[in-house]
Scaffold this active site. Structure first.
Site, mmCIF file in Angstrom:
data_model
loop_
_atom_site.group_PDB
_atom_site.id
_atom_site.type_symbol
_atom_site.label_atom_id
_atom_site.label_comp_id
_atom_site.label_asym_id
_atom_site.label_seq_id
_atom_site.Cartn_x
_atom_site.Cartn_y
_atom_site.Cartn_z
ATOM 1 N N GLY A 93 -18.324 -0.772 -2.050
ATOM 2 C CA GLY A 93 -18.223 -0.909 -3.499
ATOM 3 C C GLY A 93 -19.548 -0.618 -4.184
ATOM 4 O O GLY A 93 -20.590 -1.122 -3.781
ATOM 5 N N HIS B 174 -1.787 -12.323 0.212
ATOM 6 C CA HIS B 174 -2.604 -11.263 -0.358
ATOM 7 C C HIS B 174 -3.476 -11.716 -1.528
ATOM 8 O O HIS B 174 -4.643 -11.321 -1.625
ATOM 9 C CB HIS B 174 -1.688 -10.114 -0.812
ATOM 10 C CG HIS B 174 -2.366 -8.788 -0.848
ATOM 11 N ND1 HIS B 174 -1.683 -7.605 -0.684
ATOM 12 C CD2 HIS B 174 -3.648 -8.419 -1.027
ATOM 13 C CE1 HIS B 174 -2.516 -6.584 -0.755
ATOM 14 N NE2 HIS B 174 -3.719 -7.059 -0.974
ATOM 15 N N PRO C 7 -16.156 -2.559 1.443
ATOM 16 C CA PRO C 7 -17.569 -2.750 1.790
ATOM 17 C C PRO C 7 -18.518 -1.733 1.171
ATOM 18 O O PRO C 7 -19.719 -1.962 1.152
ATOM 19 C CB PRO C 7 -17.577 -2.636 3.320
ATOM 20 C CG PRO C 7 -16.382 -1.793 3.642
ATOM 21 C CD PRO C 7 -15.354 -2.175 2.631
ATOM 22 N N TYR D 272 0.845 -1.189 0.000
ATOM 23 C CA TYR D 272 0.000 0.000 0.000
ATOM 24 C C TYR D 272 0.876 1.232 0.000
ATOM 25 O O TYR D 272 1.662 1.452 0.920
ATOM 26 C CB TYR D 272 -0.928 0.005 1.215
ATOM 27 C CG TYR D 272 -1.990 -1.073 1.174
ATOM 28 C CD1 TYR D 272 -2.302 -1.756 -0.008
ATOM 29 C CD2 TYR D 272 -2.698 -1.412 2.320
ATOM 30 C CE1 TYR D 272 -3.269 -2.741 -0.041
ATOM 31 C CE2 TYR D 272 -3.683 -2.394 2.289
ATOM 32 C CZ TYR D 272 -3.964 -3.056 1.114
ATOM 33 O OH TYR D 272 -4.926 -4.023 1.087
#
Length: 292
Positions: free
Chosen positions: A215, A132, A213, A58
């Site tokens: 989206g 990941h 969450p 990130y």
């Protein structure tokens, strides 16, 4: 749903706040503001958050560890105790530097990535470490086996997998046993294809960490016509549609721990308030029909 489930969720043998925080948006945003990011982390801890989700890739950009290092700095500067906080990080993605994402699930890469994350986070062992994303170039059992080796070596306390399908979850559960505590997949009103994985997690006693969450909510103003029930119930309750989305997810399964992102203290406070928003059966059924 029991009162205990409303207050906490299980992550292995640890009870955590029902809503976690996805840390990616703290740094991987235009005009990254470190001071604001630190205030946001502090606001999350103040609000009760005990699970923070990050990853070695990130950014911003291809700067490995930027997000992990910022999160470690923010927690170190928190004026109160943070020994109850769990930082979950991930390895197995690559950022070549050209704005693309790649995968590397080789055991040697995951070992090196884990050791680098330990150094950046300043920990002796990672509380939760996730693979990941499956790497099509590497047998999945080899990547999961690397997590088992990291657990046996004491470098990680618990293991998880991300972006996995039911077959991969069952395979990982067979290899890792009780060391596997979580599956992190996308889930939102606009992306419900992870429901089989959610149900499997509930059956196996695993936490289902729902990333992304919200989206589908940012394509227009609010949720738009497609998800009107979320906005309608938000107006009726006098809360944000985002809070209703998280309450809906929490209502769906005791395995679910949403991990919404935030880049401002106001956003994280609104998200954590979803833990106190109890939907009626009629409201939940309206949302279920709307999100089909």
């Amino acid at each position: 749903m029991s009162e205990e489930t409303k207050r906490t969720r299980r992550l292995g043998d640890v009870a955590v706040f029902p809503v976690g925080m996805g840390a990616m948006t703290l740094t991987q945003v235009p005009g990254y503001d470190e001071a604001r990011a630190i205030r946001t982390v502090h606001a999350a801890v103040d609000a009760g958050v005990t699970l923070f989700d990050t990853a070695d890739v990130y950014g911003p950009g291809a700067g490995y560890g930027v997000n992990e290092s910022m999160l470690a700095k923010a927690l170190a500067r928190y004026p109160g105790p943070t020994d109850h906080v769990i930082v979950s990080t991930k390895g197995g993605h690559l950022r070549p530097g050209d704005q693309t994402w790649d995968t590397d699930g080789r055991p040697e890469h995951l070992r090196r990535a884990c050791e680098d994350s330990l150094r950046r986070l300043g920990l002796d062992a990672l509380p939760l470490y996730l693979h990941h994303r499956p790497d099509p170039k590497v047998p999945y059992a080899d990547s999961v086996g690397a997590l088992r080796d990291l657990h046996e070596a004491g470098l990680i306390r618990c293991a998880g997998i991300s972006n996995a399908d039911p077959e991969q979850i069952r395979l990982a559960h067979g290899i890792l046993g009780d060391a596997l505590v979580a599956v992190e997949n996308a889930f939102s009103p606009g992306f419900r294809s992870s429901e089989p994985e959610m149900e499997l997690c509930e059956d196996l006693g695993l936490a289902f960490l729902a990333w992304g969450p919200f989206g589908g909510m940012r394509q227009a103003k609010g949720l738009g016509a497609r998800f009107g029930a979320f906005e309608a119930i938000a107006r009726e309750r006098g809360v944000s549609p985002h809070r209703v989305v998280l309450a809906w997810q929490l209502h769906k399964s005791p395995a679910v721990i949403p991990i919404p992102g935030a880049s401002r203290p106001e956003s994280v406070r609104d998200s954590t308030a979803a833990a106190g928003l109890t939907l009626t059966t009629e409201e939940f059924e309206r949302l279920e029909r709307d999100a089909e």
